[in-house]
Motif scaffolding. Structure first.
Motif, mmCIF file in Angstrom:
data_model
loop_
_atom_site.group_PDB
_atom_site.id
_atom_site.type_symbol
_atom_site.label_atom_id
_atom_site.label_comp_id
_atom_site.label_asym_id
_atom_site.label_seq_id
_atom_site.Cartn_x
_atom_site.Cartn_y
_atom_site.Cartn_z
ATOM 1 N N HIS A 14 0.847 -1.193 0.000
ATOM 2 C CA HIS A 14 0.000 0.000 0.000
ATOM 3 C C HIS A 14 0.880 1.239 0.000
ATOM 4 C CE1 HIS A 14 -2.888 2.836 2.326
ATOM 5 N NE2 HIS A 14 -3.072 2.957 1.023
ATOM 6 N N THR A 15 0.749 2.057 -1.026
ATOM 7 C CA THR A 15 1.461 3.331 -1.052
ATOM 8 C C THR A 15 0.472 4.425 -0.683
ATOM 9 O OG1 THR A 15 1.093 3.427 -3.449
ATOM 10 C CG2 THR A 15 3.229 2.662 -2.698
ATOM 11 N N ASN A 16 0.757 5.079 0.426
ATOM 12 C CA ASN A 16 -0.151 6.072 0.988
ATOM 13 C C ASN A 16 0.328 7.460 0.581
ATOM 14 O OD1 ASN A 16 -2.466 6.587 2.483
ATOM 15 N ND2 ASN A 16 -1.334 6.957 4.361
ATOM 16 N N GLU A 17 -0.259 8.002 -0.456
ATOM 17 C CA GLU A 17 0.119 9.275 -1.068
ATOM 18 C C GLU A 17 1.366 9.118 -1.945
ATOM 19 O OE1 GLU A 17 -0.695 11.922 -2.137
ATOM 20 O OE2 GLU A 17 -2.284 12.790 -0.952
ATOM 21 N N GLY A 18 1.605 10.138 -2.756
ATOM 22 C CA GLY A 18 2.675 10.072 -3.736
ATOM 23 C C GLY A 18 4.060 9.934 -3.149
ATOM 24 N N HIS A 19 4.283 10.517 -1.948
ATOM 25 C CA HIS A 19 5.634 10.466 -1.397
ATOM 26 C C HIS A 19 6.071 9.049 -1.045
ATOM 27 C CE1 HIS A 19 2.838 12.000 1.860
ATOM 28 N NE2 HIS A 19 3.125 10.794 2.284
ATOM 29 N N ALA A 20 5.126 8.099 -1.027
ATOM 30 C CA ALA A 20 5.496 6.696 -0.794
ATOM 31 C C ALA A 20 5.703 5.946 -2.104
ATOM 32 C CB ALA A 20 4.409 6.003 0.028
ATOM 33 N N GLY A 21 5.578 6.647 -3.221
ATOM 34 C CA GLY A 21 5.564 5.992 -4.521
ATOM 35 C C GLY A 21 6.836 5.274 -4.905
ATOM 36 N N PHE A 22 7.977 5.715 -4.364
ATOM 37 C CA PHE A 22 9.226 5.061 -4.742
ATOM 38 C C PHE A 22 9.307 3.634 -4.219
ATOM 39 C CE2 PHE A 22 11.015 9.507 -5.170
ATOM 40 C CZ PHE A 22 11.028 9.462 -6.560
ATOM 41 N N LEU A 23 8.386 3.257 -3.341
ATOM 42 C CA LEU A 23 8.284 1.855 -2.942
ATOM 43 C C LEU A 23 8.115 0.983 -4.184
ATOM 44 C CD1 LEU A 23 6.081 0.324 -0.149
ATOM 45 C CD2 LEU A 23 5.795 -0.464 -2.475
ATOM 46 N N GLY A 24 7.314 1.468 -5.135
ATOM 47 C CA GLY A 24 7.088 0.708 -6.358
ATOM 48 C C GLY A 24 8.350 0.546 -7.179
ATOM 49 N N ILE A 25 9.190 1.583 -7.203
ATOM 50 C CA ILE A 25 10.458 1.493 -7.934
ATOM 51 C C ILE A 25 11.381 0.476 -7.269
ATOM 52 C CG2 ILE A 25 12.465 2.772 -8.749
ATOM 53 C CD1 ILE A 25 9.823 3.585 -10.065
ATOM 54 N N GLU A 26 11.401 0.474 -5.943
ATOM 55 C CA GLU A 26 12.239 -0.483 -5.224
ATOM 56 C C GLU A 26 11.781 -1.915 -5.487
ATOM 57 O OE1 GLU A 26 15.093 -2.245 -2.841
ATOM 58 O OE2 GLU A 26 14.991 -0.262 -3.764
ATOM 59 N N ARG A 27 10.481 -2.115 -5.577
ATOM 60 C CA ARG A 27 9.982 -3.462 -5.874
ATOM 61 C C ARG A 27 10.394 -3.894 -7.279
ATOM 62 N NH1 ARG A 27 4.110 -4.633 -5.237
ATOM 63 N NH2 ARG A 27 4.937 -6.753 -5.136
ATOM 64 N N ILE A 28 10.327 -2.973 -8.231
ATOM 65 C CA ILE A 28 10.778 -3.294 -9.586
ATOM 66 C C ILE A 28 12.264 -3.635 -9.576
ATOM 67 C CG2 ILE A 28 11.187 -2.311 -11.879
ATOM 68 C CD1 ILE A 28 8.592 -0.720 -11.520
ATOM 69 N N GLN A 29 13.041 -2.857 -8.827
ATOM 70 C CA GLN A 29 14.473 -3.122 -8.703
ATOM 71 C C GLN A 29 14.723 -4.533 -8.165
ATOM 72 O OE1 GLN A 29 17.522 -1.922 -9.223
ATOM 73 N NE2 GLN A 29 18.555 -3.375 -7.874
ATOM 74 N N GLU A 30 14.002 -4.918 -7.126
ATOM 75 C CA GLU A 30 14.203 -6.238 -6.531
ATOM 76 C C GLU A 30 13.817 -7.352 -7.503
ATOM 77 O OE1 GLU A 30 11.989 -6.229 -2.913
ATOM 78 O OE2 GLU A 30 13.454 -4.995 -1.833
ATOM 79 N N LEU A 31 12.742 -7.147 -8.248
ATOM 80 C CA LEU A 31 12.290 -8.174 -9.184
ATOM 81 C C LEU A 31 13.235 -8.302 -10.381
ATOM 82 C CD1 LEU A 31 8.466 -7.384 -9.102
ATOM 83 C CD2 LEU A 31 9.563 -9.473 -8.259
ATOM 84 N N MET A 32 13.833 -7.188 -10.784
ATOM 85 C CA MET A 32 14.757 -7.235 -11.914
ATOM 86 C C MET A 32 16.120 -7.790 -11.511
ATOM 87 S SD MET A 32 13.905 -3.665 -13.946
ATOM 88 C CE MET A 32 14.987 -4.096 -15.330
#
Length: 237
Positions: A14-32
Motif C-alpha cells: 500500500h502506497t499512501n500518497e505520492g511520497h510513498a511511490g518510490f516503494l514501487g520502484i524499489e519493488r521493480i528493482q528487486e524483481l529485476m
C-alpha cells in the motif's frame, strides 16, 4: 526486514500518497535484480498487480511535483541500478493533456504503479477522478478507475472516556447511542472548560512520564531528572 526476522513476504503493498511511490520502484528493482531476473515490463506488471495507491490530496497544489532533472540526478547515481532511468522518469512525467512534461509528479507515478487506487471519502473519490482524468483519456470522469474508502475512527478509543462519561451524565445513554452529539451545545461552558483542563493535565502528565522514561533509558539518574516534572504548563498548553 523479512530476511532479518524470517517474516513472510507481504502479498499486497500500500502506497499512501505520492511520497510513498518510490516503494514501487524499489519493488521493480528487486524483481529485476533477483533470482527471477524479470524484464522491466514484467517487473512493472508484477508490482502493479499487488499494489494499492491512496491519494489524500483534493487540490493539485498539494501534489508533490519535482523537476525531471532532479529525479534524473538521483536515479542516475544508482538508487535503483537495475531499473532504466528513462523508464522511471516516464512513470511520473506529466505527459498528458494540460500536464507539464518537464515535471515529475509523485501522485501520477503512484497511480501508474498501482493496480487499484482510492480516495479517502466518497466526495474525494469524485474529486480525484476529475483531477487525474487526463491519465485515462477517452474516459468519462465517472469511469476513471479511482474509487474511495471513507476514513473513519473507532469512537470508543478515539473519544476520551471522560467525554463519553459527561455525555451520559448530561443526556443519558440513549442519546449517546443515537449519536446525538448536537446536544453538546447544551453543555455549559464551565463544564466544557473544566473537562478540557482535566484532559490537558492528563496529557502533560503523560508527556512528562514518557520524557522521564526516555532519559532514564539513555542512562540518566533520577537525581538529574527533576526538571521533567515541570515540562509544559497545563494552564498554557
Amino acid at each position: 526486514y523479512q530476511q532479518l526476522t524470517g517474516t513472510a513476504a507481504p502479498e499486497v503493498f500500500h502506497t499512501n500518497e505520492g511520497h510513498a511511490g518510490f516503494l514501487g520502484i524499489e519493488r521493480i528493482q528487486e524483481l529485476m535484480a533477483g533470482d527471477a531476473a524479470l524484464s522491466f515490463d514484467e517487473a512493472l506488471a508484477a508490482g502493479r498487480a499487488s499494489t494499492v495507491f491512496t491519494t489524500h490530496t483534493p487540490v493539485p497544489a498539494g501534489i508533490d511535483r519535482f523537476e525531471i532533472s532532479q529525479i534524473h540526478h538521483f536515479f542516475q547515481a544508482g538508487l535503483a541500478p537495475s531499473v532504466p532511468v528513462d523508464r522511471i522518469l516516464e512513470l511520473g512525467r506529466e505527459n498528458y493533456a494540460d500536464g507539464n512534461p518537464s515535471v515529475f509528479n509523485m501522485a501520477v507515478m503512484g497511480l501508474r504503479l498501482a493496480q487499484r487506487a482510492n480516495g479517502v471519502a466518497k466526495l474525494h473519490g469524485e474529486v480525484s477522478r476529475g483531477m487525474f482524468s487526463a491519465l485515462w483519456p477517452g474516459f468519462d470522469h465517472s469511469e476513471v478507475p479511482i474509487t474511495s474508502v471513507t476514513n473513519g475512527v473507532h469512537v470508543p478509543t478515539w473519544v476520551d472516556g471522560r467525554i463519553s462519561r459527561l455525555a451520559r451524565e448530561q443526556f443519558g445513554t440513549e442519546a449517546e447511542a443515537m449519536g446525538r452529539w448536537d446536544l453538546a451545545y447544551n453543555v455549559s461552558d464551565a463544564d466544557v472548560w473544566a473537562l478540557r483542563r482535566e484532559m490537558r493535565a492528563a496529557l502533560v502528565e503523560d508527556v512528562r512520564r514518557r520524557l522521564r522514561a526516555a532519559w532514564k533509558k539513555r542512562g540518566a539518574a533520577d537525581a538529574e531528572l527533576g526538571w521533567t516534572d515541570s515540562v509544559l504548563d497545563p494552564d498554557v498548553l
